[in-house]
Design a protein around this motif. Structure first.
Motif, mmCIF file in Angstrom:
data_model
loop_
_atom_site.group_PDB
_atom_site.id
_atom_site.type_symbol
_atom_site.label_atom_id
_atom_site.label_comp_id
_atom_site.label_asym_id
_atom_site.label_seq_id
_atom_site.Cartn_x
_atom_site.Cartn_y
_atom_site.Cartn_z
ATOM 1 N N ALA A 34 -9.229 -0.380 17.179
ATOM 2 C CA ALA A 34 -10.430 -0.028 17.949
ATOM 3 C C ALA A 34 -11.673 -0.732 17.453
ATOM 4 O O ALA A 34 -12.746 -0.145 17.358
ATOM 5 C CB ALA A 34 -10.645 1.491 17.939
ATOM 6 N N LEU A 35 -11.558 -2.017 17.145
ATOM 7 C CA LEU A 35 -12.742 -2.787 16.764
ATOM 8 C C LEU A 35 -13.509 -3.144 18.026
ATOM 9 O O LEU A 35 -12.938 -3.233 19.102
ATOM 10 C CB LEU A 35 -12.323 -4.059 16.031
ATOM 11 C CG LEU A 35 -11.507 -3.836 14.763
ATOM 12 C CD1 LEU A 35 -11.077 -5.161 14.166
ATOM 13 C CD2 LEU A 35 -12.302 -3.038 13.753
ATOM 14 N N TYR A 36 -14.814 -3.354 17.860
ATOM 15 C CA TYR A 36 -15.616 -3.772 19.009
ATOM 16 C C TYR A 36 -15.382 -5.271 19.212
ATOM 17 O O TYR A 36 -15.785 -6.073 18.375
ATOM 18 C CB TYR A 36 -17.094 -3.489 18.771
ATOM 19 C CG TYR A 36 -17.360 -2.055 18.360
ATOM 20 C CD1 TYR A 36 -16.995 -1.009 19.200
ATOM 21 C CD2 TYR A 36 -17.940 -1.751 17.143
ATOM 22 C CE1 TYR A 36 -17.210 0.305 18.828
ATOM 23 C CE2 TYR A 36 -18.158 -0.446 16.765
ATOM 24 C CZ TYR A 36 -17.792 0.580 17.613
ATOM 25 O OH TYR A 36 -18.010 1.877 17.244
ATOM 26 N N PRO A 37 -14.728 -5.657 20.319
ATOM 27 C CA PRO A 37 -14.296 -7.055 20.453
ATOM 28 C C PRO A 37 -15.453 -8.053 20.557
ATOM 29 O O PRO A 37 -15.275 -9.217 20.243
ATOM 30 C CB PRO A 37 -13.464 -7.047 21.739
ATOM 31 C CG PRO A 37 -13.833 -5.805 22.451
ATOM 32 C CD PRO A 37 -14.300 -4.826 21.435
ATOM 33 N N HIS A 38 -16.614 -7.577 20.973
ATOM 34 C CA HIS A 38 -17.731 -8.506 21.182
ATOM 35 C C HIS A 38 -18.610 -8.649 19.942
ATOM 36 O O HIS A 38 -19.571 -9.389 19.962
ATOM 37 C CB HIS A 38 -18.566 -8.034 22.363
ATOM 38 C CG HIS A 38 -19.120 -6.648 22.172
ATOM 39 N ND1 HIS A 38 -18.300 -5.541 22.174
ATOM 40 C CD2 HIS A 38 -20.355 -6.201 21.958
ATOM 41 C CE1 HIS A 38 -19.032 -4.467 21.980
ATOM 42 N NE2 HIS A 38 -20.286 -4.839 21.838
ATOM 43 N N MET A 39 -18.291 -7.897 18.888
ATOM 44 C CA MET A 39 -19.122 -7.971 17.684
ATOM 45 C C MET A 39 -18.366 -8.722 16.586
ATOM 46 O O MET A 39 -17.145 -8.676 16.525
ATOM 47 C CB MET A 39 -19.424 -6.564 17.166
ATOM 48 C CG MET A 39 -20.294 -5.726 18.064
ATOM 49 S SD MET A 39 -20.733 -4.211 17.198
ATOM 50 C CE MET A 39 -21.329 -3.214 18.546
ATOM 51 N N ASN A 93 -4.737 1.310 16.913
ATOM 52 C CA ASN A 93 -4.906 -0.065 17.410
ATOM 53 C C ASN A 93 -6.235 -0.650 16.927
ATOM 54 O O ASN A 93 -6.822 -1.475 17.594
ATOM 55 C CB ASN A 93 -4.796 -0.102 18.930
ATOM 56 C CG ASN A 93 -5.757 0.861 19.572
ATOM 57 O OD1 ASN A 93 -6.571 1.479 18.877
ATOM 58 N ND2 ASN A 93 -5.716 0.985 20.869
ATOM 59 N N ARG A 122 -10.896 -10.998 17.509
ATOM 60 C CA ARG A 122 -9.728 -11.642 18.125
ATOM 61 C C ARG A 122 -9.275 -12.872 17.334
ATOM 62 O O ARG A 122 -8.178 -13.378 17.547
ATOM 63 C CB ARG A 122 -10.034 -12.031 19.572
ATOM 64 C CG ARG A 122 -11.058 -13.130 19.686
ATOM 65 C CD ARG A 122 -11.126 -13.690 21.072
ATOM 66 N NE ARG A 122 -12.294 -14.545 21.171
ATOM 67 C CZ ARG A 122 -12.822 -14.939 22.303
ATOM 68 N NH1 ARG A 122 -12.297 -14.560 23.427
ATOM 69 N NH2 ARG A 122 -13.872 -15.712 22.298
ATOM 70 N N TYR A 173 -22.215 -1.379 12.246
ATOM 71 C CA TYR A 173 -22.726 -0.657 13.424
ATOM 72 C C TYR A 173 -23.006 0.832 13.169
ATOM 73 O O TYR A 173 -24.075 1.333 13.503
ATOM 74 C CB TYR A 173 -21.754 -0.837 14.594
ATOM 75 C CG TYR A 173 -22.253 -0.229 15.873
ATOM 76 C CD1 TYR A 173 -23.462 -0.636 16.421
ATOM 77 C CD2 TYR A 173 -21.530 0.763 16.523
ATOM 78 C CE1 TYR A 173 -23.934 -0.076 17.582
ATOM 79 C CE2 TYR A 173 -21.986 1.329 17.692
ATOM 80 C CZ TYR A 173 -23.192 0.912 18.220
ATOM 81 O OH TYR A 173 -23.654 1.469 19.367
ATOM 82 N N ASN A 195 -19.337 -5.207 13.274
ATOM 83 C CA ASN A 195 -18.404 -4.098 13.412
ATOM 84 C C ASN A 195 -18.559 -3.114 12.270
ATOM 85 O O ASN A 195 -18.603 -1.905 12.470
ATOM 86 C CB ASN A 195 -16.963 -4.628 13.420
ATOM 87 C CG ASN A 195 -16.389 -4.700 14.812
ATOM 88 O OD1 ASN A 195 -16.105 -3.674 15.424
ATOM 89 N ND2 ASN A 195 -16.245 -5.904 15.324
#
Lengths: 359, 322
Positions: free
Chosen positions: A87-92, A85, A134, A100, A97
């Motif tokens: 697994a990206l960091y949604p807030h970055m 899925n 997103r 990091y 991403n």
């Protein structure tokens, strides 16, 4: 870049009597693309997660490069993982991403910017660097996940069913891209999938798993042509290889009352494996009652019953097919398996005899 | 329906949701329902409106009107005095010190309650064996009503039988809750924080558990230090929860600590710390100064409104909604 060695690796979950993975030995060469394939619950993801360090190793040893990594943290194993899925960091942002992992390894600002830029160019993500995940489509997110792995320039890529969430068309495109990318970067890759087509097209070598154990390791064509067991035979290839009960009677292989070939084997039952494309509809031969036909465009798959046993035949003609057809079998293309253990038996098939010859 | 405030028909932020509400548009187009009879919807919301009017608007209007009058202590009449009550309240040094204490109390209780709640949630999230019993034990405190919490707290801090008083005595300190100003502050803060931790804990824990496992695993591969992972990944993803809890906690300390303060401070002789809400009650019902206490409550209402607007405007921008 590194070779990965798994030695007698096993996994037993606490509170469970039987092991999820047992006695797995794989020696992966530097730069090789290895695909772990098998049905759900066969332990392929567990195995990958043990290499990644997300799952503790119950027994055996895992080496990445020359380092024993059993007790190392995931971050210390020099691997990058692409998740199903994403697994990206949604807030970055996409940029953050990708950067990091490298940032946490003390890369300079300049190096960071350069590597991210390179990965973005490679994956055609340039215009999206400042977006949040997103605001991206599924395929783009998948690319970002790939980018995150590439930027780090790890010793190995680990893929956990990375294409399962994409639609069929995108899956084919991304499959090719992953393959090209891996060849270009020359990074060792370990890829988990339940899709045998994906496995066949991507792998340098396949590892077929069943019930936590290795059934067969080999190049895709080798696995396809000489499956080591009935499990591999039925799992690899579409349509699946037909497996029928046959038996040997004084040197003759008999199926449904028909002599299929002359073999060097003692009397007794055998499992006969037949690939659909090795069979053809002929004026004479094994009689088959047609059940249904799958039209695939370039070819069609005819499913039928031979003495109550399911058989699939690939046919390229456009003629209508009658209810009862005759099947010609090439004795050089038989697969014979032990009925009890399901393992392949290398039996010499002697000579071609007309398949319509009655006993 | 999709406009600047929404993405794919869903509102982007809490602020946009409020704006949509203000423009009387459904927060989500799919949720729009149709009524044939024009009165039917009003009929459905009538009970709710009645409750709000009777228990909120009416008293609020009463408070605003009576804040402009000085009422006879025996209820024989009222004299219009304009803004006199407000002037008196704002000029009073006692009011200023109560306001200062309320602000201090708010900051300390909110910080501590959020901090401990988060700490416990992070730790409980890591527990695998017996996790259920830990969580139940931590959450159980929430079931205690504030006055009971105050009573329990008072027993702990009691000058004669309180174990905390005894512990302080071992260290050579004489704890005098209800007499010494700062001793009372310590007791109030301790009880108020203790009461609020479980609430924060529940929300933080469910917030932690809603972070996808694979995102945490990706972080595990990307960052070696647990502290880094917590700061860079866990905390930002908990921000919506934290923002919500911040508002709830500030409201809690300003208003819902009333019973705790009442139990600790009531009938105590000295100049004890209290919040603005408690002072409103004291002046109005104990001091019979309805006008003055009304003015104070109106001021309080304005302060809370301003505070909420400020929080939404400045803090919410930094919050990421997943």
């Amino acid at each position: 870049m590194a070779h990965i060695t798994l030695k007698d690796v096993s996994k037993t979950y606490s509170g469970s009597a039987h092991s999820a993975v047992s006695g797995v030995d794989i020696a992966i060469q530097d730069g090789e693309f290895i695909v772990l394939v098998g049905p759900s619950g066969c332990g392929k993801s567990t195995l990958l997660r043990m290499v990644a360090g997300l799952e503790a190793i119950s027994g055996g040893q895992v080496h990445i490069g020359d380092r024993l990594v059993n007790d190392l943290d995931p971050a210390e194993r020099d691997i990058a993982m692409v998740f199903q899925n994403y697994a990206l960091y949604p807030h970055m942002t996409v940029r953050d991403n990708m950067a990091y992992g490298l940032k946490n390894r003390g890369a300079s600002r300049q190096e960071l910017a350069q590597r991210v830029q390179e990965a973005a160019t490679l994956l055609e993500l340039g215009p999206y660097l400042d977006r949040k995940p997103r605001a991206l489509s599924g395929g783009q997110r998948q690319r970002v996940a790939m980018g995150r792995a590439i930027v780090r320039q790890p010793a190995a890529f680990l893929f956990d069913e990375p294409l399962s969430n994409l639609d069929a068309k995108l899956r084919v495109t991304m499959r090719m891209e992953i393959r090209k990318l891996q060849k270009r970067l020359g990074t060792t890759a370990l890829y988990v999938t339940h899709d045998q087509l994906e496995a066949m097209t991507l792998a340098d070598r396949l590892v077929v798993l069943n019930g936590g154990q290795i059934e067969q390791i080999g190049a895709p064509l080798e696995v396809y042509r000489t499956p080591a067991s009935t499990f591999v035979a039925s799992f690899i290839g579409a349509p699946a290889m037909s497996l029928l009960d046959a038996h040997v009677e004084s040197g003759r292989l008999v199926l449904a009352g028909h002599q299929v070939a002359r073999v060097h084997a003692g009397d007794g039952p055998l499992t006969l494996g037949l690939r659909a494309e090795d069979l053809r509809i002929a004026p004479q031969g094994l009689p088959m009652d047609v059940e249904f036909i799958e039209e695939l465009g370039a070819q069609r798959v005819v499913y039928g019953l031979v003495d109550g046993q399911r058989l699939a035949v690939v046919e390229t003609g456009a003629k209508s097919i009658s209810q009862r057809v005759h099947i010609a079998i090439d004795p050089q293309r038989l697969h014979l398996f032990d009925t009890v253990s399901g393992r392949r038996r290398d039996i010499v098939v002697e000579q071609q005899i007309p398949s319509h010859a009655h006993l | 329906m999709t406009d600047a405030l929404t993405t794919n028909g869903a509102p982007k932020t809490m602020r946009d949701r409020l704006r949509l509400w203000w423009r009387a548009e459904p927060a989500h187009p799919m949720k729009r329902a149709q009524f044939n009879a024009p009165l039917a919807p009003w009929l459905f919301v009538l009970p709710q409106i009645a409750v709000v009017v009777v228990f909120f608007y009416w008293p609020a209007i009463q408070a605003v009107t009576s804040s402009f009058y000085i009422e006879d202590p025996f209820g024989f009449g009222a004299t219009f005095v304009g803004l006199e009550n407000y002037k008196t309240a704002l000029d009073s040094t006692q009011y200023a010190s109560t306001a200062a204490f309320t602000a201090f109390f708010c900051v300390v209780v909110t910080t501590l309650a959020l901090g401990f709640g988060l700490l416990l949630a992070v730790k409980a999230d890591k527990v695998i064996r017996g996790a259920h019993s830990y969580k139940t034990l931590l959450i159980a405190v929430y079931a205690i009503a504030p006055p009971v919490a105050g009573l329990i707290g008072m027993m702990f801090f009691d000058m004669h039988i309180g174990p905390f008083t005894e512990i302080a005595a071992w260290f050579g300190y004489e704890l005098k809750v209800g007499v010494n100003y700062w001793d009372t502050v310590v007791a109030l803060v301790t009880i108020a924080v203790w009461k609020q931790i479980p609430y924060n804990f529940i929300f933080f824990l469910s917030g932690m558990q809603s972070i996808p496992a694979s995102v945490r695993e990706a972080a595990l591969i990307d960052a070696r230090s647990g502290w880094r992972r917590f700061c860079d990944v866990t905390l930002p993803l908990l921000a919506p929860t934290a923002f919500f809890l911040l508002i709830i906690n500030i409201t809690y300390t300003m208003f819902d600590t009333f019973p705790i303060i009442d139990v600790i401070v009531k009938d105590k002789p000295a100049n004890n710390p209290m919040t603005l809400v408690y002072k409103v009650y004291l002046d109005g019902f104990k001091g019979n100064d309805i006008g003055g206490s009304s003015a104070q409550s109106v001021i309080l209402m304005i302060v809370v409104a301003v505070l909420t607007v400020v929080q939404f405007r400045f803090l919410e921008r930094r919050v990421h909604y997943g």
